[in-house]
Motif scaffolding. Structure first.
Motif, PDB file in Angstrom:
ATOM      1  N   ASN A 183      28.260  27.822 139.323  1.00  0.00           N
ATOM      2  CA  ASN A 183      27.298  28.245 139.391  1.00  0.00           C
ATOM      3  C   ASN A 183      26.805  29.664 139.909  1.00  0.00           C
ATOM      4  O   ASN A 183      25.407  30.059 140.191  1.00  0.00           O
ATOM      5  CB  ASN A 183      25.614  26.761 139.826  1.00  0.00           C
ATOM      6  N   HIS A 205      28.002  32.925 140.272  1.00  0.00           N
ATOM      7  CA  HIS A 205      28.279  33.121 139.094  1.00  0.00           C
ATOM      8  C   HIS A 205      29.044  34.796 139.230  1.00  0.00           C
ATOM      9  O   HIS A 205      29.852  34.766 139.395  1.00  0.00           O
ATOM     10  CB  HIS A 205      26.826  34.145 138.182  1.00  0.00           C
ATOM     11  N   GLN A 238      20.058  21.379 135.944  1.00  0.00           N
ATOM     12  CA  GLN A 238      21.435  21.175 136.481  1.00  0.00           C
ATOM     13  C   GLN A 238      22.271  21.576 135.269  1.00  0.00           C
ATOM     14  O   GLN A 238      23.289  22.414 135.587  1.00  0.00           O
ATOM     15  CB  GLN A 238      21.491  20.547 137.801  1.00  0.00           C
ATOM     16  N   GLU A 289      22.430  24.465 133.511  1.00  0.00           N
ATOM     17  CA  GLU A 289      23.192  25.496 134.102  1.00  0.00           C
ATOM     18  C   GLU A 289      24.709  25.426 134.342  1.00  0.00           C
ATOM     19  O   GLU A 289      25.041  26.953 134.023  1.00  0.00           O
ATOM     20  CB  GLU A 289      22.159  25.290 135.362  1.00  0.00           C
ATOM     21  N   THR A 290      24.392  24.882 134.505  1.00  0.00           N
ATOM     22  CA  THR A 290      26.357  23.906 134.914  1.00  0.00           C
ATOM     23  C   THR A 290      27.326  24.025 133.761  1.00  0.00           C
ATOM     24  O   THR A 290      28.067  24.387 133.397  1.00  0.00           O
ATOM     25  CB  THR A 290      26.416  22.813 136.002  1.00  0.00           C
ATOM     26  N   ALA A 311      26.931  29.246 133.286  1.00  0.00           N
ATOM     27  CA  ALA A 311      27.726  28.908 134.175  1.00  0.00           C
ATOM     28  C   ALA A 311      29.203  28.736 133.409  1.00  0.00           C
ATOM     29  O   ALA A 311      30.393  29.374 133.702  1.00  0.00           O
ATOM     30  CB  ALA A 311      28.685  27.810 135.205  1.00  0.00           C
TER      31      ALA A 311
END
Length: 250
Positions: A65, A67, A109, A112-113, A117
């Motif tokens: 995460n 980046h 979470q 996003e992961t 990500a």
């Protein structure tokens, strides 16, 4: 098909990432392993060198995460190996709950992961492969990508569907080049992400699942559903199954 000697795996400190690293070590491949928990990576490195003292194993700390760190760490691995032959985008999580029940933070979470990500990892890998004019990108999706699921699986399944779609787009984009893109859809494989789930149909242990995953990765097909029994057939059934059946599965 030439051997992909240097292989980078994200999320390698546990679960499927760790299991795949062990199987690739048995095949004599050099490994670039990254994860947040470096002490686990060092333990894994020692285990891999016990399995095969002739391979090279590099480990680095990486939170996918972050980046900018993804691009930096991938470049460092490339420079230390001289090239990267294969990158396996494996890091992920399965936190969450039914949408609207107060768990936005956990669902966010996971989103996003598992997707943003993952995009960063794909960008970093494909930049390197385009420069090398060679490489094999592998994304680890899930059997859950084929349908929407309820409760904790809702956002998780959505991220995996997005990853499958992105993988297909990248594969079409580099068609007729030496770059390959493979999307792996594991069925139910016992790992840390699901260790608390008790009743799961067709679940296999981590070693069995990871052997199947590595076998599919080596074939470099566009998509693979593993272990092939029953998922090579069952994923078609899931696509047309009534919602009532899907509800019982999650």
């Amino acid at each position: 098909m030439s051997v992909r000697q240097s292989i980078l795996i994200t999320g390698a400190s546990s679960g499927l990432g760790r299991g795949m690293a062990i199987e690739f070590a048995k095949l004599g491949r050099d490994l670039a392993l990254c994860a947040r928990r470096t002490e686990r990576l060092e333990d894994l490195k020692a285990q891999l060198l016990d399995i095969n003292p002739n391979i090279k194993v590099l480990v680095k700390a990486l939170d996918v995460n972050q980046h900018e760190d993804v691009f930096r760490v991938f470049r460092e691995f490339q420079q230390e190996f001289g090239k990267l032959d294969r990158v396996i985008v494996n890091a992920g999580m399965g936190k969450g709950a039914s949408v609207g029940t107060g768990y936005f933070h956990a669902n966010k979470q996971t989103a996003e992961t598992n997707f943003v990500a993952a995009l960063a990892q794909c960008e970093a890998a494909m930049e390197i492969f385009r420069e090398q004019n060679a490489g094999h990108l592998v994304t680890i999706s899930s059997i859950s990508a084929v349908r929407g699921f309820r409760r904790a699986m809702t956002v998780y399944a959505a991220t995996k569907a997005a990853l499958t779609s992105m993988s297909e787009g990248m594969r079409i984009d580099v068609a007729n080049t030496p770059i390959r893109v493979t999307c792996i859809h594991p069925g139910f494989i016992r790992s840390e992400i699901n260790e608390k789930v008790e009743k799961v149909p067709f679940i296999v242990d981590t070693e069995t699942g990871c052997k199947a995953m590595v076998g599919a990765i080596e074939k470099e097909k566009a998509n693979a559903y593993v272990p092939s029994w029953p998922w090579a057939l069952l994923h078609w059934v899931l696509r047309i199954a009534p919602d009532s059946m899907i509800r019982k599965m999650s």
